[in-house]
Design an enzyme around this catalytic site. Sequence first.
Site, PDB file in Angstrom:
ATOM      1  N   TYR A 123       8.047  -2.070  17.583  1.00 43.49           N
ATOM      2  CA  TYR A 123       9.312  -0.719  17.708  1.00 43.49           C
ATOM      3  C   TYR A 123       9.977  -1.084  19.318  1.00 43.49           C
ATOM      4  CZ  TYR A 123       9.771   3.933  17.646  1.00 43.49           C
ATOM      5  OH  TYR A 123      10.535   5.606  17.154  1.00 43.49           O
ATOM      6  N   LYS A 137      15.971   0.964  14.277  1.00 44.03           N
ATOM      7  CA  LYS A 137      16.595  -0.171  14.949  1.00 44.03           C
ATOM      8  C   LYS A 137      18.029  -1.077  15.179  1.00 44.03           C
ATOM      9  CE  LYS A 137      13.132  -3.141  16.284  1.00 44.03           C
ATOM     10  NZ  LYS A 137      12.162  -1.779  17.393  1.00 44.03           N
ATOM     11  N   TYR A 192       6.049  10.477  13.598  1.00 42.68           N
ATOM     12  CA  TYR A 192       5.308   9.360  12.154  1.00 42.68           C
ATOM     13  C   TYR A 192       4.637   9.755  10.869  1.00 42.68           C
ATOM     14  CZ  TYR A 192       9.139   6.397  14.279  1.00 42.68           C
ATOM     15  OH  TYR A 192      10.792   5.910  14.319  1.00 42.68           O
ATOM     16  N   PRO A 197      16.686   3.285   8.749  1.00 44.58           N
ATOM     17  CA  PRO A 197      16.132   4.052   9.936  1.00 44.58           C
ATOM     18  C   PRO A 197      15.207   4.478  10.614  1.00 44.58           C
ATOM     19  CG  PRO A 197      17.144   5.834   8.515  1.00 44.58           C
ATOM     20  CD  PRO A 197      16.953   4.673   7.272  1.00 44.58           C
ATOM     21  N   HIS A 210       9.238   7.555  26.460  1.00 44.07           N
ATOM     22  CA  HIS A 210       7.943   8.324  25.459  1.00 44.07           C
ATOM     23  C   HIS A 210       7.279   6.509  25.114  1.00 44.07           C
ATOM     24  CE1 HIS A 210       9.547  11.194  22.746  1.00 44.07           C
ATOM     25  NE2 HIS A 210      10.250  11.316  23.798  1.00 44.07           N
TER      26      HIS A 210
HETATM   27  C1  PHB Z   1      16.501   9.895  16.207  1.00 47.43           C
HETATM   28  O1  PHB Z   1      15.723  10.404  17.019  1.00 47.43           O
HETATM   29  O2  PHB Z   1      17.226  10.189  15.165  1.00 47.43           O
HETATM   30  C2  PHB Z   1      15.570   9.191  14.968  1.00 47.43           C
HETATM   31  C3  PHB Z   1      14.273   8.627  16.252  1.00 47.43           C
HETATM   32  C4  PHB Z   1      13.874   7.725  15.349  1.00 47.43           C
HETATM   33  C5  PHB Z   1      13.541   7.077  14.074  1.00 47.43           C
HETATM   34  C6  PHB Z   1      14.954   7.563  13.686  1.00 47.43           C
HETATM   35  C7  PHB Z   1      15.904   8.319  14.368  1.00 47.43           C
HETATM   36  O3  PHB Z   1      12.801   5.882  14.147  1.00 47.43           O
END
Ligand code: PHB
Length: 398
Positions: free
Chosen positions: A387, A300, A204, A296, A75
């Site tokens: 990130y 990280k 997000y 989450p 990604h």
């Molecule tokens: C996930 O795909 O579980 C996931 C992706 C990004 C995040 C947290 C969880 O920031």
Amino acid sequence: MSDRSVDVAIIGAGPAGLMLAHLLRREGLSTVTVDSRGEEEIHRTHRAGILEHASVEMLAHEDLGSRVLSEGHRHDGIDLRFDGESHRVDFRELVGESVWLYPQNEVFHDLASAAHHHTMDVRYEVSEAHPLDIDSENPGIRFVESDGSSRVVRARYVVGADGSRSVCRNAIPEHRRTHSSTTYPFAWFGILATAAPSAPELIYARSPRGFALISQRSADVQRMYFQCDPDTDPDAWSDEDIWNELQKRIDGPDHLELKTGPIFEKTVLKFRSFVCDPMRYERLVLAGDAAHTVPPTGAKGLNLALADVRVLAPALASAVRGNSALLDEYSSTALSRVWKAQNFSYWMTGMLHQDPEESTFASARHRGELRSVVDSVHGQAFLAEQYTGWPDIPTTSG
Ligand code: PHB
């Protein structure tokens, strides 16, 4: 009486423990790794899905099967949505890096299969595992095998990779460690659904109804989350309610419509930021969630665990060979990254979530904060650098 003796005994066969065991195998060290959970149970545990490029490099090693390269998805950016607008943050253009979508279950699968392949000593379904004599020259671990027999394995060093409820951490005398933590007034409602992907990259979103994250697992399984009250009962939500809530939180002028399907898992994930300092006491060393947890939002947790063992493996190898200079630096080297990740996770969480008690000042300031990111190439690059992950800090000795 000991059953056997190894260079390093590891409590916890999650990604941190198993990856460490593999790195030590490459250094020629002997290990035993034990876990209270069964192999299938760990494999079925759904956790995060995003790997930094440095984590991918570790997993892409040919002696681990390199499945991450064929099965993972690169990604190059994310979609940040707020106020009904969508803003792409292009990691590759901003900092020349990408992340990979490769779920933790797959990471575990690769590490566990490679452990079988290399006939490593990994014992699942043990009970009462705990460290022994960590302030002596001859430490070890004691545990009970799944058939009920008691075992003691002596080692030169013991590693606690036993997760956020670590038994190993508690073996460090209380006056020799400091715990720092914070809690959050919200949690995530996480789902797994049989559906097609709704977008090419992760979304997000901050909305007046709260945060939502649209992630993925595969061509026909999707992972999504939305901010909820920590006391939410997942079973009180119907599939229809969940899809409606997610849709409302990502609505924008592009009229992006989520692709829906049957939801086969619903869980509420509580948030906590936590750090134990130092990460070593005498012959006991902590790695991963045993020493630190993050909310989450910045993806990280797993990456930090892998970064810990990247620093720890060469340090243990040279300590076993008689030079403990690198091991003496382990805690401060690891904690330097941990606190950057704590800051990033806290920042992303605060910026994207809606505090239930939020004032009009706080809401407007959050909007200002988001605009400072998306309206500025420097703001976007700040997010992109954090990130995708920081480079390892060079060690000064060893
Ligand atoms: C996930 O795909 O579980 C996931 C992706 C990004 C995040 C947290 C969880 O920031």
